[in-house]
Motif scaffolding. Structure first.
Motif, PDB file in Angstrom:
ATOM      1  N   CYS A  22       6.937  -5.392   2.251  1.00 51.11           N
ATOM      2  CA  CYS A  22       5.578  -5.154   1.744  1.00 51.11           C
ATOM      3  C   CYS A  22       4.890  -6.446   1.328  1.00 51.11           C
ATOM      4  O   CYS A  22       5.539  -7.443   1.015  1.00 51.11           O
ATOM      5  N   ASP A 159      -5.958   0.399  -0.717  1.00 52.47           N
ATOM      6  CA  ASP A 159      -5.403   1.580  -0.050  1.00 52.47           C
ATOM      7  C   ASP A 159      -3.895   1.723  -0.247  1.00 52.47           C
ATOM      8  O   ASP A 159      -3.174   2.236   0.609  1.00 52.47           O
ATOM      9  N   TRP A 160      -3.387   1.302  -1.408  1.00 53.64           N
ATOM     10  CA  TRP A 160      -1.947   1.405  -1.661  1.00 53.64           C
ATOM     11  C   TRP A 160      -1.485   2.852  -1.732  1.00 53.64           C
ATOM     12  O   TRP A 160      -0.309   3.133  -1.491  1.00 53.64           O
ATOM     13  N   ASN A 162      -2.005   5.042   0.295  1.00 60.26           N
ATOM     14  CA  ASN A 162      -1.556   5.401   1.645  1.00 60.26           C
ATOM     15  C   ASN A 162      -0.566   4.408   2.236  1.00 60.26           C
ATOM     16  O   ASN A 162       0.443   4.808   2.821  1.00 60.26           O
ATOM     17  N   ASN A 163      -0.850   3.106   2.097  1.00 63.01           N
ATOM     18  CA  ASN A 163       0.007   2.125   2.784  1.00 63.01           C
ATOM     19  C   ASN A 163       1.198   1.657   1.953  1.00 63.01           C
ATOM     20  O   ASN A 163       2.087   0.977   2.459  1.00 63.01           O
ATOM     21  N   TYR A 166       2.406  -1.978   2.238  1.00 65.07           N
ATOM     22  CA  TYR A 166       2.725  -2.582   3.530  1.00 65.07           C
ATOM     23  C   TYR A 166       1.467  -3.192   4.157  1.00 65.07           C
ATOM     24  O   TYR A 166       0.339  -2.844   3.798  1.00 65.07           O
ATOM     25  N   THR A 168      -0.776  -3.042   6.470  1.00 62.44           N
ATOM     26  CA  THR A 168      -1.636  -2.367   7.434  1.00 62.44           C
ATOM     27  C   THR A 168      -2.894  -3.196   7.675  1.00 62.44           C
ATOM     28  O   THR A 168      -3.210  -4.121   6.914  1.00 62.44           O
ATOM     29  N   HIS A 171      -5.237  -3.043   4.712  1.00 60.62           N
ATOM     30  CA  HIS A 171      -4.716  -3.814   3.579  1.00 60.62           C
ATOM     31  C   HIS A 171      -4.951  -5.306   3.801  1.00 60.62           C
ATOM     32  O   HIS A 171      -5.435  -6.022   2.910  1.00 60.62           O
TER      33      HIS A 171
END
Length: 202
Positions: A22, A159-160, A162-163, A166, A168, A171
């Motif tokens: 991450c 957007d943590w 959802n991601n 990581y 994305t 992100h």
């Protein structure tokens, strides 16, 4: 079906981590000691299991385990000692938190910083081979996801929720636009190619 034990003479704990790749947040690890006769047809590597089922399995693991513990190493420590050592440290912390000390450890992966008193074996893709490592992967993953959802409220634009931290596209775009938060790992570089131009943040 996965195997119950790596060896059959000593009390054995399986260990695994989550969040190693991450860009933000801690790395979490878990250590789990299961009954010698434990088995579950759905338990497997957490990456292969849907989120809802992970939480169902977590409840069963916590109910049936002889002992379990979860620990973490935050992003500041990760930047200080690097992510590999941080992953090992998180496992060590989880092992030390167990209310019952194991006599043998099985570690997911091919490397580990030796515990001072407990022998171990490394098992490549062990979370898909042994129940206790798979159980540790479930706990580490779900506890880390819970943490990332909690801090997502502080920085919703990344957007943590959802991601889970990581890298994305959304992100990385947000990092390049807004910079790092106090939860980001500064030792991890972030890059994004836009119109053929590679933009990178170190």
């Amino acid at each position: 079906m996965l195997l119950a034990r790596y060896q059959h003479e000593l009390l054995e704990a399986g260990c695994d981590e989550a969040g190693r790749g991450c860009l933000a947040g801690p790395v979490f690890a878990a250590a789990v000691i299961l009954p010698h006769d434990f088995e579950h047809e759905l338990l497997n590597d957490s990456k292969l299991i849907a989120e809802e089922l992970r939480y169902t399995l977590r409840a069963e693991i916590e109910q049936k385990a002889i002992a379990y513990a979860v620990a973490s190493v935050d992003n500041v420590e990760i930047d200080e000692i690097n992510i590999l050592n941080a992953s090992f440290l998180a496992m060590h912390r989880a092992i030390e938190k167990l209310h019952l000390q194991p006599q043998f450890l099985i570690i997911d992966g091919n490397r580990f910083n030796k515990h001072p008193t407990i022998p171990h074996a490394c098992v490549v893709q062990g979370d898909g081979k042994y129940f206790s490592i798979a159980a540790a992967s479930i706990l580490a993953k779900t506890y880390r996801d819970d943490y990332m959802k909690q801090i997502a409220a502080e920085h919703p634009e990344y957007d943590w929720h959802n991601n889970k931290g990581y890298g994305t596209l959304k992100h990385r775009q947000c990092i390049l636009k807004n910079g790092y938060t106090t939860y980001h790992r500064r030792s991890f570089s972030v890059s994004l190619e836009t119109d053929g131009v590679l933009i990178q943040v170190l």
